[in-house]
Design an enzyme around this catalytic site. Structure first.
Site, PDB file in Angstrom:
ATOM      1  N   LYS A   2      37.824  33.077  45.068  1.00  0.00           N
ATOM      2  CA  LYS A   2      38.474  32.038  45.892  1.00  0.00           C
ATOM      3  C   LYS A   2      38.005  32.153  47.349  1.00  0.00           C
ATOM      4  O   LYS A   2      37.660  31.157  47.981  1.00  0.00           O
ATOM      5  CB  LYS A   2      40.008  32.163  45.837  1.00  0.00           C
ATOM      6  CG  LYS A   2      40.588  32.001  44.459  1.00  0.00           C
ATOM      7  CD  LYS A   2      42.096  32.079  44.455  1.00  0.00           C
ATOM      8  CE  LYS A   2      42.671  33.420  44.866  1.00  0.00           C
ATOM      9  NZ  LYS A   2      42.363  34.536  43.932  1.00  0.00           N
ATOM     10  N   ARG A  58      34.271  45.386  46.592  1.00  0.00           N
ATOM     11  CA  ARG A  58      34.524  44.430  47.674  1.00  0.00           C
ATOM     12  C   ARG A  58      34.763  45.164  48.998  1.00  0.00           C
ATOM     13  O   ARG A  58      35.385  46.208  49.055  1.00  0.00           O
ATOM     14  CB  ARG A  58      35.748  43.583  47.361  1.00  0.00           C
ATOM     15  CG  ARG A  58      36.216  42.773  48.566  1.00  0.00           C
ATOM     16  CD  ARG A  58      37.168  41.677  48.248  1.00  0.00           C
ATOM     17  NE  ARG A  58      38.278  42.083  47.428  1.00  0.00           N
ATOM     18  CZ  ARG A  58      39.099  41.215  46.833  1.00  0.00           C
ATOM     19  NH1 ARG A  58      38.889  39.915  46.973  1.00  0.00           N
ATOM     20  NH2 ARG A  58      40.101  41.633  46.099  1.00  0.00           N
ATOM     21  N   ARG A 101      40.212  46.950  50.748  1.00  0.00           N
ATOM     22  CA  ARG A 101      41.632  46.593  50.662  1.00  0.00           C
ATOM     23  C   ARG A 101      42.415  47.642  49.874  1.00  0.00           C
ATOM     24  O   ARG A 101      41.933  48.114  48.848  1.00  0.00           O
ATOM     25  CB  ARG A 101      41.780  45.211  49.999  1.00  0.00           C
ATOM     26  CG  ARG A 101      41.570  44.077  50.971  1.00  0.00           C
ATOM     27  CD  ARG A 101      41.483  42.731  50.322  1.00  0.00           C
ATOM     28  NE  ARG A 101      42.487  42.447  49.295  1.00  0.00           N
ATOM     29  CZ  ARG A 101      42.600  41.276  48.672  1.00  0.00           C
ATOM     30  NH1 ARG A 101      41.775  40.289  48.985  1.00  0.00           N
ATOM     31  NH2 ARG A 101      43.512  41.079  47.752  1.00  0.00           N
ATOM     32  N   ARG A 116      51.758  30.268  44.534  1.00  0.00           N
ATOM     33  CA  ARG A 116      51.485  31.228  43.465  1.00  0.00           C
ATOM     34  C   ARG A 116      52.640  31.310  42.466  1.00  0.00           C
ATOM     35  O   ARG A 116      52.570  32.087  41.514  1.00  0.00           O
ATOM     36  CB  ARG A 116      51.328  32.589  44.107  1.00  0.00           C
ATOM     37  CG  ARG A 116      49.978  33.212  43.951  1.00  0.00           C
ATOM     38  CD  ARG A 116      50.031  34.465  44.779  1.00  0.00           C
ATOM     39  NE  ARG A 116      49.006  35.374  44.486  1.00  0.00           N
ATOM     40  CZ  ARG A 116      47.909  35.490  45.233  1.00  0.00           C
ATOM     41  NH1 ARG A 116      47.686  34.691  46.238  1.00  0.00           N
ATOM     42  NH2 ARG A 116      47.055  36.425  44.948  1.00  0.00           N
ATOM     43  N   ARG A 159      47.947  43.217  39.474  1.00  0.00           N
ATOM     44  CA  ARG A 159      47.805  41.863  40.059  1.00  0.00           C
ATOM     45  C   ARG A 159      47.415  40.842  38.983  1.00  0.00           C
ATOM     46  O   ARG A 159      47.877  39.700  39.005  1.00  0.00           O
ATOM     47  CB  ARG A 159      46.762  41.878  41.184  1.00  0.00           C
ATOM     48  CG  ARG A 159      47.301  42.540  42.456  1.00  0.00           C
ATOM     49  CD  ARG A 159      46.192  42.969  43.400  1.00  0.00           C
ATOM     50  NE  ARG A 159      45.318  41.898  43.803  1.00  0.00           N
ATOM     51  CZ  ARG A 159      44.094  42.087  44.317  1.00  0.00           C
ATOM     52  NH1 ARG A 159      43.626  43.296  44.482  1.00  0.00           N
ATOM     53  NH2 ARG A 159      43.370  41.057  44.663  1.00  0.00           N
TER      54      ARG A 159
HETATM   55  P1  G5P Z   1      45.093  37.544  47.959  1.00  0.00           P
HETATM   56  O1  G5P Z   1      44.437  38.123  49.140  1.00  0.00           O
HETATM   57  O2  G5P Z   1      45.248  36.083  47.840  1.00  0.00           O
HETATM   58  P2  G5P Z   1      44.025  37.510  45.267  1.00  0.00           P
HETATM   59  O3  G5P Z   1      44.447  38.603  44.356  1.00  0.00           O
HETATM   60  O4  G5P Z   1      44.523  36.185  44.913  1.00  0.00           O
HETATM   61  O5  G5P Z   1      44.390  38.131  46.682  1.00  0.00           O
HETATM   62  P3  G5P Z   1      41.460  38.052  46.006  1.00  0.00           P
HETATM   63  O6  G5P Z   1      41.578  39.464  45.531  1.00  0.00           O
HETATM   64  O7  G5P Z   1      41.454  37.813  47.472  1.00  0.00           O
HETATM   65  O8  G5P Z   1      42.550  37.202  45.341  1.00  0.00           O
HETATM   66  P4  G5P Z   1      39.346  36.149  45.573  1.00  0.00           P
HETATM   67  O9  G5P Z   1      39.569  35.645  46.947  1.00  0.00           O
HETATM   68  O10 G5P Z   1      39.604  35.229  44.429  1.00  0.00           O
HETATM   69  O11 G5P Z   1      40.143  37.480  45.310  1.00  0.00           O
HETATM   70  O12 G5P Z   1      37.877  36.696  45.393  1.00  0.00           O
HETATM   71  P5  G5P Z   1      36.740  37.052  46.480  1.00  0.00           P
HETATM   72  O13 G5P Z   1      37.254  37.965  47.523  1.00  0.00           O
HETATM   73  O14 G5P Z   1      36.038  35.817  46.892  1.00  0.00           O
HETATM   74  O15 G5P Z   1      35.732  37.846  45.509  1.00  0.00           O
HETATM   75  C1  G5P Z   1      36.066  39.129  45.025  1.00  0.00           C
HETATM   76  C2  G5P Z   1      34.819  40.049  45.170  1.00  0.00           C
HETATM   77  O16 G5P Z   1      33.839  39.607  44.247  1.00  0.00           O
HETATM   78  C3  G5P Z   1      34.164  39.997  46.551  1.00  0.00           C
HETATM   79  O17 G5P Z   1      33.658  41.287  46.856  1.00  0.00           O
HETATM   80  C4  G5P Z   1      33.000  39.007  46.363  1.00  0.00           C
HETATM   81  O18 G5P Z   1      31.909  39.241  47.265  1.00  0.00           O
HETATM   82  C5  G5P Z   1      32.620  39.299  44.931  1.00  0.00           C
HETATM   83  N1  G5P Z   1      32.032  38.159  44.211  1.00  0.00           N
HETATM   84  C6  G5P Z   1      32.329  36.836  44.313  1.00  0.00           C
HETATM   85  N2  G5P Z   1      31.568  36.121  43.475  1.00  0.00           N
HETATM   86  C7  G5P Z   1      30.776  37.010  42.813  1.00  0.00           C
HETATM   87  C8  G5P Z   1      29.774  36.890  41.820  1.00  0.00           C
HETATM   88  O19 G5P Z   1      29.432  35.788  41.354  1.00  0.00           O
HETATM   89  N3  G5P Z   1      29.181  38.026  41.383  1.00  0.00           N
HETATM   90  C9  G5P Z   1      29.533  39.265  41.866  1.00  0.00           C
HETATM   91  N4  G5P Z   1      28.906  40.333  41.395  1.00  0.00           N
HETATM   92  N5  G5P Z   1      30.483  39.433  42.821  1.00  0.00           N
HETATM   93  C10 G5P Z   1      31.088  38.317  43.277  1.00  0.00           C
HETATM   94  O20 G5P Z   1      46.563  38.170  47.819  1.00  0.00           O
HETATM   95  C11 G5P Z   1      46.776  39.543  47.975  1.00  0.00           C
HETATM   96  C12 G5P Z   1      48.237  39.843  47.746  1.00  0.00           C
HETATM   97  O21 G5P Z   1      49.033  39.181  48.725  1.00  0.00           O
HETATM   98  C13 G5P Z   1      50.254  38.711  48.171  1.00  0.00           C
HETATM   99  C14 G5P Z   1      50.293  39.243  46.744  1.00  0.00           C
HETATM  100  O22 G5P Z   1      50.914  40.508  46.739  1.00  0.00           O
HETATM  101  C15 G5P Z   1      48.797  39.380  46.401  1.00  0.00           C
HETATM  102  O23 G5P Z   1      48.549  40.317  45.369  1.00  0.00           O
HETATM  103  N6  G5P Z   1      50.289  37.235  48.204  1.00  0.00           N
HETATM  104  C16 G5P Z   1      51.325  36.494  47.823  1.00  0.00           C
HETATM  105  N7  G5P Z   1      52.541  36.814  47.312  1.00  0.00           N
HETATM  106  C17 G5P Z   1      53.369  35.809  47.000  1.00  0.00           C
HETATM  107  N8  G5P Z   1      53.044  34.511  47.134  1.00  0.00           N
HETATM  108  C18 G5P Z   1      51.845  34.127  47.650  1.00  0.00           C
HETATM  109  N9  G5P Z   1      51.529  32.831  47.777  1.00  0.00           N
HETATM  110  C19 G5P Z   1      50.931  35.146  48.013  1.00  0.00           C
HETATM  111  N10 G5P Z   1      49.679  35.140  48.533  1.00  0.00           N
HETATM  112  C20 G5P Z   1      49.298  36.413  48.634  1.00  0.00           C
HETATM  113 MG    MG Z   2      40.800  36.200  48.580  1.00  0.00          MG
END
Ligand code: G5P
Ligand code: MG
Length: 248
Positions: free
Chosen positions: A40, A148, A181, A114, A192
């Site tokens: 995302k 990451r 993180r 979410r 998660r």
């Molecule tokens: P976050 O911060 O919103 P998540 O769990 O939804 O956390 P996250 O972990 O941030 O999502 P993402 O943004 O979907 O993941 O993914 P990203 O960071 O782009 O990519 C992940 C990794 O993979 C990176 O290193 C990237 O470079 C790599 N990558 C991407 N594409 C590829 C690919 O094609 N190949 C490879 N090899 N690598 C790739 O929320 C964190 C916490 O905050 C709270 C919750 O506790 C949550 O767990 N929270 C909320 N709680 C309640 N309600 C809400 N609305 C909340 N929002 C957040």
């Molecule tokens: Mg993210």
């Protein structure tokens, strides 16, 4: 009669200075959804480079609040470290305040809503035009999150192999240190993913029932990105198209 002609001529001349972008770019209210680590943040960074939109990530916002030790940050810390969701009332207020500040722009919400109650609270205030669902298999997510690294100040996201920083351990733009993180430990990522299945997947049905959900299936961001760009270009005029190649 003469007044009418003058008014018409003035409006016509003014219209010559209005660019097509101003006419076609109605404000877009978009959401990007997908499991933890689905890309995302990665896809959002690309979207705001190629489309005139503001990215608002609930996770980045919470991490900034925790770093600044605000009341919301202190309340959120325990939940985040356990891989659980922060309570709905905290999130609805936090995101509501932020959206108020960017009301005049098109925006892309990442990580909110979410839960179904969060989605209900949001649509009461904001008409949502489109929801992008990144449908990435769970199996590849643990490895991704372990490698990451993030820049806390901007939310810029890196991966040690897929998207490494130019200088090891440093943000490309500011040169500041990158961090890992706290919630990227494998056991927390597992929690998660379970939380996502239980509480966030129903939000996909919520938006599907309202006819605004579009699914982008794939294992890699570079495979998903061209499809997302093509789709969004049907909703608003792109500034450009950036090609990131096909690496996995
Ligand atoms: P976050 O911060 O919103 P998540 O769990 O939804 O956390 P996250 O972990 O941030 O999502 P993402 O943004 O979907 O993941 O993914 P990203 O960071 O782009 O990519 C992940 C990794 O993979 C990176 O290193 C990237 O470079 C790599 N990558 C991407 N594409 C590829 C690919 O094609 N190949 C490879 N090899 N690598 C790739 O929320 C964190 C916490 O905050 C709270 C919750 O506790 C949550 O767990 N929270 C909320 N709680 C309640 N309600 C809400 N609305 C909340 N929002 C957040
Ligand atoms: Mg993210």
């Amino acid at each position: 009669m003469i007044c009418g002609r003058i008014l018409f001529t003035t409006l016509f001349i003014l219209s010559l200075f209005v660019s097509p972008t101003m006419i076609t770019n109605k404000l877009l209210r978009a959401i990007i959804m997908g499991p933890p680590g689905s890309g995302k943040g990665t896809i959002s960074e690309r979207i705001v480079k190629d489309f005139p939109m503001k990215h608002l990530s609930s996770g980045d916002l919470l991490r900034a609040q925790m770093a600044n030790q605000t009341a919301a940050g202190i309340a959120a810390k325990k939940f985040i470290e356990d891989g659980q969701l922060v309570p709905d009332d905290v999130m609805v207020e936090l995101i509501g305040n932020e959206l108020g500040g960017i009301a005049s722009q098109s925006w892309l919400l990442d990580g909110f809503p979410r839960t179904v109650p969060q989605a209900e609270a949001l649509i009461e205030k904001e008409p949502i035009d489109t929801v992008l669902h990144l449908d990435v298999p769970f199996e590849i997510i643990i490895e991704r999150t372990m490698k990451r690294r993030v820049h806390l100040g901007s939310g810029r996201v890196y991966h040690l192999e897929f998207n490494p920083p130019k200088v090891e351990g440093k943000d490309d733009v500011t040169g500041q240190p990158l961090i890992q993180r706290d919630d990227d430990k494998p056991e927390t990522v597992k929690a998660r993913l379970e939380t996502y299945q239980r509480q966030t997947q129903p939000v996909l049905d919520f938006f599907s029932d309202r006819g605004v959900l579009s699914v982008f299936k794939g294992s890699y961001s570079n495979e998903i990105w061209p499809k997302v760009h093509k789709f969004l270009a049907t909703k608003m005029k792109p500034l450009q198209y950036t090609d990131y190649g096909t690496s996995k």
